[in-house]
Scaffold this motif. Structure first.
Motif, PDB file in Angstrom:
ATOM      1  N   HIS A 273     -11.389   1.501  -5.873  1.00 15.48           N
ATOM      2  CA  HIS A 273     -10.169   2.231  -6.243  1.00 15.48           C
ATOM      3  C   HIS A 273     -10.225   3.672  -5.743  1.00 15.48           C
ATOM      4  O   HIS A 273      -9.229   4.194  -5.221  1.00 15.48           O
ATOM      5  CB  HIS A 273      -9.962   2.223  -7.756  1.00 15.48           C
ATOM      6  N   ALA A 274     -11.372   4.325  -5.926  1.00 13.58           N
ATOM      7  CA  ALA A 274     -11.502   5.722  -5.482  1.00 13.58           C
ATOM      8  C   ALA A 274     -11.310   5.808  -3.965  1.00 13.58           C
ATOM      9  O   ALA A 274     -10.614   6.708  -3.474  1.00 13.58           O
ATOM     10  CB  ALA A 274     -12.854   6.291  -5.887  1.00 13.58           C
ATOM     11  N   GLN A 275     -11.887   4.866  -3.232  1.00 15.41           N
ATOM     12  CA  GLN A 275     -11.713   4.866  -1.779  1.00 15.41           C
ATOM     13  C   GLN A 275     -10.247   4.657  -1.404  1.00 15.41           C
ATOM     14  O   GLN A 275      -9.732   5.290  -0.488  1.00 15.41           O
ATOM     15  CB  GLN A 275     -12.587   3.796  -1.123  1.00 15.41           C
ATOM     16  N   ALA A 276      -9.577   3.769  -2.133  1.00 20.56           N
ATOM     17  CA  ALA A 276      -8.151   3.539  -1.871  1.00 20.56           C
ATOM     18  C   ALA A 276      -7.352   4.817  -2.122  1.00 20.56           C
ATOM     19  O   ALA A 276      -6.446   5.150  -1.347  1.00 20.56           O
ATOM     20  CB  ALA A 276      -7.627   2.400  -2.737  1.00 20.56           C
ATOM     21  N   MET A 277      -7.687   5.554  -3.190  1.00 18.33           N
ATOM     22  CA  MET A 277      -6.982   6.806  -3.465  1.00 18.33           C
ATOM     23  C   MET A 277      -7.219   7.793  -2.323  1.00 18.33           C
ATOM     24  O   MET A 277      -6.297   8.499  -1.898  1.00 18.33           O
ATOM     25  CB  MET A 277      -7.427   7.406  -4.808  1.00 18.33           C
ATOM     26  N   HIS A 278      -8.446   7.835  -1.795  1.00 22.88           N
ATOM     27  CA  HIS A 278      -8.737   8.702  -0.649  1.00 22.88           C
ATOM     28  C   HIS A 278      -7.899   8.287   0.554  1.00 22.88           C
ATOM     29  O   HIS A 278      -7.387   9.149   1.274  1.00 22.88           O
ATOM     30  CB  HIS A 278     -10.219   8.631  -0.274  1.00 22.88           C
ATOM     31  N   ASP A 279      -7.762   6.972   0.747  1.00 22.13           N
ATOM     32  CA  ASP A 279      -6.958   6.475   1.868  1.00 22.13           C
ATOM     33  C   ASP A 279      -5.496   6.915   1.740  1.00 22.13           C
ATOM     34  O   ASP A 279      -4.816   7.094   2.752  1.00 22.13           O
ATOM     35  CB  ASP A 279      -7.049   4.958   1.967  1.00 22.13           C
ATOM     36  N   TYR A 280      -5.021   7.074   0.501  1.00 24.10           N
ATOM     37  CA  TYR A 280      -3.657   7.560   0.257  1.00 24.10           C
ATOM     38  C   TYR A 280      -3.581   9.093   0.320  1.00 24.10           C
ATOM     39  O   TYR A 280      -2.507   9.670   0.168  1.00 24.10           O
ATOM     40  CB  TYR A 280      -3.164   7.115  -1.117  1.00 24.10           C
ATOM     41  N   GLY A 281      -4.718   9.748   0.464  1.00 30.07           N
ATOM     42  CA  GLY A 281      -4.733  11.209   0.533  1.00 30.07           C
ATOM     43  C   GLY A 281      -4.911  11.893  -0.807  1.00 30.07           C
ATOM     44  O   GLY A 281      -4.722  13.106  -0.906  1.00 30.07           O
ATOM     45  N   LEU A 282      -5.259  11.138  -1.844  1.00 24.97           N
ATOM     46  CA  LEU A 282      -5.503  11.728  -3.163  1.00 24.97           C
ATOM     47  C   LEU A 282      -6.991  11.964  -3.347  1.00 24.97           C
ATOM     48  O   LEU A 282      -7.830  11.296  -2.740  1.00 24.97           O
ATOM     49  CB  LEU A 282      -4.991  10.804  -4.277  1.00 24.97           C
TER      50      LEU A 282
END
Length: 99
Positions: A81-90
């Motif tokens: 989930h954290a990696q996905a948030m990084h992928d979204y720029g968060l």
């Protein structure tokens, strides 16, 4: 000549390993000066599937409190989930859940 199967002994998890595996972890999204509030709501709805009201409540927690816990579970899943948030720029991190 046939091949003989040899049983392999697999060690059981120790109690400490079991305790570590059973701990709950959290994905935390942090406030940043870049992303607009509407975009954060969009990410929460798109990725996590949150209803609008929940996504807006979490976005406001990020905005006003500086962060919000957006998911809780196994460490590996929280890291995804954290990696996905990084992928979204968060900006997101993983931490052990507090008892």
């Amino acid at each position: 000549m046939g091949v003989m199967a040899v049983p392999v002994e697999v060690p059981e998890r120790t109690r400490q390993e079991e305790a570590i595996a059973s701990r709950l972890w959290q994905t935390v999204v942090w406030n940043d000066p870049v992303n607009l509030m509407n975009y954060v709501v969009h990410v929460f709805r798109s990725y996590f599937g949150f209803p609008r009201a929940q996504a807006e409540r979490l976005m406001l927690a990020v905005h006003h409190d500086g962060h919000a816990v957006v998911a809780e579970g196994a460490r590996e899943q929280m890291e995804l989930h954290a990696q996905a948030m990084h992928d979204y720029g968060l900006w997101a991190t993983v931490r052990e859940a507090r008892p």
